[in-house]
Design a protein around this motif. Structure first.
Motif, short mmCIF file in Angstrom:
data_model
loop_
_atom_site.label_atom_id
_atom_site.label_comp_id
_atom_site.label_asym_id
_atom_site.label_seq_id
_atom_site.Cartn_x
_atom_site.Cartn_y
_atom_site.Cartn_z
N ALA A 1 0.14 27.33 23.39
CA ALA A 1 -0.16 26.74 22.07
C ALA A 1 -1.07 27.65 21.26
O ALA A 1 -0.85 27.84 20.05
N GLU A 2 -2.09 28.22 21.89
CA GLU A 2 -2.99 29.14 21.19
C GLU A 2 -2.23 30.38 20.73
O GLU A 2 -2.44 30.87 19.62
N SER A 3 -1.35 30.90 21.58
CA SER A 3 -0.62 32.12 21.21
C SER A 3 0.33 31.85 20.05
O SER A 3 0.55 32.73 19.22
N GLU A 4 0.89 30.66 19.99
CA GLU A 4 1.81 30.33 18.90
C GLU A 4 1.11 30.36 17.54
O GLU A 4 1.73 30.67 16.52
N LYS A 5 -0.17 30.06 17.53
CA LYS A 5 -0.93 30.09 16.27
C LYS A 5 -1.05 31.49 15.69
O LYS A 5 -1.30 31.65 14.51
N THR A 6 -0.84 32.52 16.53
CA THR A 6 -0.93 33.90 16.04
C THR A 6 0.32 34.30 15.28
O THR A 6 0.29 35.28 14.53
N GLY A 7 1.43 33.59 15.54
CA GLY A 7 2.70 33.96 14.91
C GLY A 7 3.38 35.12 15.61
O GLY A 7 4.41 35.61 15.15
N ILE A 8 2.83 35.59 16.73
CA ILE A 8 3.40 36.71 17.46
C ILE A 8 4.22 36.16 18.63
O ILE A 8 3.71 35.43 19.47
N ASP A 9 5.49 36.53 18.67
CA ASP A 9 6.38 36.06 19.72
C ASP A 9 6.22 36.94 20.96
O ASP A 9 5.96 38.14 20.86
N TRP A 10 6.36 36.33 22.14
CA TRP A 10 6.26 37.06 23.40
C TRP A 10 7.19 36.42 24.42
O TRP A 10 7.61 35.29 24.25
N ASP A 11 7.47 37.17 25.49
CA ASP A 11 8.36 36.69 26.53
C ASP A 11 7.67 36.54 27.89
O ASP A 11 7.99 35.64 28.65
N ILE A 12 6.75 37.45 28.18
CA ILE A 12 6.08 37.48 29.48
C ILE A 12 4.58 37.61 29.28
O ILE A 12 4.13 38.39 28.45
N ALA A 13 3.82 36.85 30.08
CA ALA A 13 2.36 37.00 30.10
C ALA A 13 1.96 37.67 31.40
O ALA A 13 2.30 37.18 32.49
N PHE A 14 1.30 38.80 31.30
CA PHE A 14 0.74 39.48 32.45
C PHE A 14 -0.69 38.97 32.62
O PHE A 14 -1.42 38.85 31.63
N VAL A 15 -1.09 38.70 33.86
CA VAL A 15 -2.41 38.11 34.09
C VAL A 15 -3.15 38.88 35.18
O VAL A 15 -2.58 39.24 36.21
N SER A 16 -4.42 39.08 34.92
CA SER A 16 -5.33 39.68 35.89
C SER A 16 -6.67 38.97 35.73
O SER A 16 -6.80 38.08 34.89
N ALA A 17 -7.65 39.37 36.52
CA ALA A 17 -8.97 38.74 36.42
C ALA A 17 -10.04 39.78 36.71
O ALA A 17 -9.80 40.77 37.42
N ILE A 18 -11.21 39.55 36.14
CA ILE A 18 -12.38 40.36 36.48
C ILE A 18 -13.48 39.41 36.91
O ILE A 18 -13.59 38.29 36.41
N ALA A 19 -14.25 39.87 37.87
CA ALA A 19 -15.32 39.05 38.44
C ALA A 19 -16.64 39.32 37.73
O ALA A 19 -16.91 40.43 37.27
N GLY A 20 -17.46 38.28 37.69
CA GLY A 20 -18.79 38.41 37.12
C GLY A 20 -19.77 38.93 38.15
O GLY A 20 -19.40 39.37 39.24
N ARG A 21 -21.04 38.84 37.77
CA ARG A 21 -22.12 39.30 38.66
C ARG A 21 -23.27 38.31 38.55
O ARG A 21 -23.54 37.76 37.48
N GLY A 22 -23.94 38.10 39.68
CA GLY A 22 -25.12 37.25 39.67
C GLY A 22 -24.84 35.84 39.19
O GLY A 22 -25.65 35.25 38.49
N SER A 23 -23.69 35.32 39.53
CA SER A 23 -23.26 33.96 39.16
C SER A 23 -22.96 33.79 37.68
O SER A 23 -22.89 32.67 37.18
N PHE A 24 -22.80 34.89 36.95
CA PHE A 24 -22.43 34.82 35.53
C PHE A 24 -21.05 35.44 35.34
O PHE A 24 -20.79 36.54 35.82
N ALA A 25 -20.21 34.73 34.63
CA ALA A 25 -18.87 35.25 34.32
C ALA A 25 -18.99 36.40 33.34
O ALA A 25 -19.90 36.43 32.52
N PRO A 26 -18.05 37.35 33.40
CA PRO A 26 -18.06 38.43 32.40
C PRO A 26 -17.84 37.83 31.01
O PRO A 26 -17.17 36.81 30.87
#
Length: 134
Positions: free
Chosen positions: A72-97
């Motif tokens: 829904a958020e991506s649709e608000k941009t008006g940019i069409d897409w087919d695939i979402a690539f996903v990764s993650a990064i970890a925080g430090r000291g109990s704080f998210a990046p």
């Protein structure tokens, strides 16, 4: 943990030792440069093609518990897409990046996708289904 769905991804992010920030690069299927007639025919039938990054965003797992929220958020941009690539990064000291810390990893992710190096990422279609790309 074996990730077999978007819900598994969110659960996995929640049980890590450090808080996570999820990185999303959305890509659109297109014909590659110098395509052949066969490639064009396959592409027109929904097979093959190249994935070109068109949009990227970073989110805390709590912000996108449901994949439909992300769509829904991506649709608000008006940019069409087919695939979402996903990764993650970890925080430090109990704080998210924060988003600033996600900027460079998102750029590197985009460059890897452009170079066809996608094995390190989870891939989801617009329905939120995990898909395997070859």
């Amino acid at each position: 943990m074996n990730i077999e769905s978007y819900a598994d991804l969110i659960r996995a992010a929640g049980i890590q030792d450090e808080p996570q920030r999820l990185l999303f690069v959305f890509a659109k299927a297109e014909l590659p440069n110098g395509y052949t007639d066969t490639q064009k025919n396959n592409f027109e039938q929904g097979q093959g093609g190249a994935l070109a990054p068109v949009l990227c965003v970073d989110k805390l797992p709590d912000e996108v518990v449901e994949f439909s929220t992300l769509v829904a958020e991506s649709e608000k941009t008006g940019i069409d897409w087919d695939i979402a690539f996903v990764s993650a990064i970890a925080g430090r000291g109990s704080f998210a990046p924060n988003s600033d810390e996600a900027s460079q990893p998102l750029k590197m992710m985009t460059e890897k996708i452009q170079g066809g190096m996608i094995a390190d990422f989870l891939t989801f279609n617009k329905a939120g289904d995990l898909v395997a790309l070859y």
